[in-house]
Scaffold this motif. Structure first.
Motif, PDB file in Angstrom:
ATOM      1  N   PRO A  98       0.867  -1.207   0.066  1.00  0.00           N
ATOM      2  CA  PRO A  98       0.123   0.033  -0.055  1.00  0.00           C
ATOM      3  C   PRO A  98       1.003   1.222  -0.014  1.00  0.00           C
ATOM      4  O   PRO A  98       2.006   0.944   0.561  1.00  0.00           O
ATOM      5  N   GLN A  99       0.264   2.320  -0.543  1.00  0.00           N
ATOM      6  CA  GLN A  99       1.169   3.534  -0.431  1.00  0.00           C
ATOM      7  C   GLN A  99       1.280   4.075   1.032  1.00  0.00           C
ATOM      8  O   GLN A  99       2.574   4.663   1.217  1.00  0.00           O
ATOM      9  N   ASP A 100       0.554   4.104   1.665  1.00  0.00           N
ATOM     10  CA  ASP A 100       0.644   4.637   3.124  1.00  0.00           C
ATOM     11  C   ASP A 100       1.825   3.786   3.989  1.00  0.00           C
ATOM     12  O   ASP A 100       1.712   2.590   3.877  1.00  0.00           O
ATOM     13  N   PRO A 101       2.737   4.702   4.318  1.00  0.00           N
ATOM     14  CA  PRO A 101       3.863   3.939   5.111  1.00  0.00           C
ATOM     15  C   PRO A 101       3.543   2.941   6.184  1.00  0.00           C
ATOM     16  O   PRO A 101       4.085   2.015   6.603  1.00  0.00           O
ATOM     17  N   GLU A 102       2.762   3.529   6.941  1.00  0.00           N
ATOM     18  CA  GLU A 102       2.365   2.640   8.103  1.00  0.00           C
ATOM     19  C   GLU A 102       1.552   1.296   7.784  1.00  0.00           C
ATOM     20  O   GLU A 102       1.752   0.298   8.224  1.00  0.00           O
ATOM     21  N   GLU A 103       0.667   1.741   6.983  1.00  0.00           N
ATOM     22  CA  GLU A 103      -0.115   0.232   6.270  1.00  0.00           C
ATOM     23  C   GLU A 103       0.851  -0.590   5.529  1.00  0.00           C
ATOM     24  O   GLU A 103       0.879  -1.827   5.660  1.00  0.00           O
TER      25      GLU A 103
END
Ligand SMILES: [Mn+2]
Length: 281
Positions: free
Chosen positions: A74-79
């Motif tokens: 996923p693009q979001d770093p935490e995800e």
């Protein structure tokens, strides 16, 4: 694409002691972009590795090296970190030695979390030009500049090759557990002895390729002068694998440059040499 060019019989999941997990992610990097192309370039170069390792007189591919499909990030770093953690945890639990291929350095947070979820008494050995100890950077606690701040929340660590820090990080660095590049330059590998003793018996290894000098490793997003050479880096790794149980590793921040495949090959050979040393120990 798979790591190394050796017979099929050594590449299946069940029979492999080692799995290679590509994590093609680049989102939070701040200078040069393109680390998401790192795994593919490394794997392509790895086809040209000689399979016999001179220094250990071994052929580590005979332990089995299985290359998995790239993680769908996923693009979001935490995800992304959570997806990587879940993915890697299954392989640690299956008893595999995990080799993560970055991708930017934030992928290591997920890999180290997976390792810590499987091994108590884990410590993390980081090779890097940067201490990566910012608590948050550009709005994210999962930025590549925050990797070791996150990892230190779950295990102890030792940092090697550091030569670039922000004022904020000076207060966060544990000087007993850091080996600065200028000290390695001045005193040689002896500079590393005391800090390496701080490692616990079970070690996860994260290698940001910018720990190396840009003269041998120009293909990285944040090149810093004054880095380690090949023999200093592999010599330090050899010293660690002789005394500790290394259970997994990653090689991150390869930013391939067109018309210069030598650094891609260096990254592939660094993995093969490290595996050779680990399995010979
Ligand atoms: Mn770095």
């Amino acid at each position: 694409m798979k790591f190394g060019d050796f017979p099929e019989q050594y590449t299946g999941y069940e029979q492999s002691a080692i799995i290679v997990l590509p994590v093609p992610y680049d989102n939070t990097s701040t200078w040069l972009k393109g680390a998401d192309r790192g795994p593919e370039a490394l794997l392509r170069a790895s086809a040209h590795l000689e399979l016999y390792d001179i220094e250990t007189a071994t052929e580590v591919f005979r332990r089995g090296i299985c290359t998995l499909d790239p993680v769908d990030c996923p693009q979001d770093p935490e995800e992304m970190v959570e997806v990587v953690r879940k993915n890697a945890l299954a392989h640690f639990q299956a008893g595999k030695f995990v080799v993560g291929l970055g991708g930017e350095h934030s992928v290591s947070i997920g890999l180290a979390r997976a390792a810590a979820g499987c091994f108590s008494d884990l410590s993390v050995l980081q090779f890097d030009a940067h201490s990566d100890l910012r608590d948050s950077y550009q709005g994210s606690r999962y930025n590549h500049a925050c990797v070791m701040a996150r990892i230190n929340e779950l295990s102890s660590s030792v940092q090697v090759g550091i030569r670039s820090m922000d004022r904020e990080e000076v207060d966060r660095v544990d000087r007993d557990r850091v080996i600065f590049a200028h000290d390695l330059h001045k005193y040689g590998m002896n500079a590393a002895s005391e800090a390496l003793e701080m490692l616990s018996d079970t070690v996860y290894l994260t290698i940001d390729l910018d720990v190396l000098d840009p003269s041998v490793m120009p293909s990285t997003g944040t090149p810093e002068p004054g880095g380690l050479d090949w023999y200093t880096l592999t010599g330090l790794i050899r010293r660690v694998v002789r005394e500790k149980k290394v259970i997994g590793m990653d090689v991150v921040e390869l930013l391939p440059r067109e018309h210069d495949p030598a650094p891609d090959f260096l990254a592939a050979k660094l993995i093969y040499r490290t595996l050779s040393m680990i399995y010979a120990a």
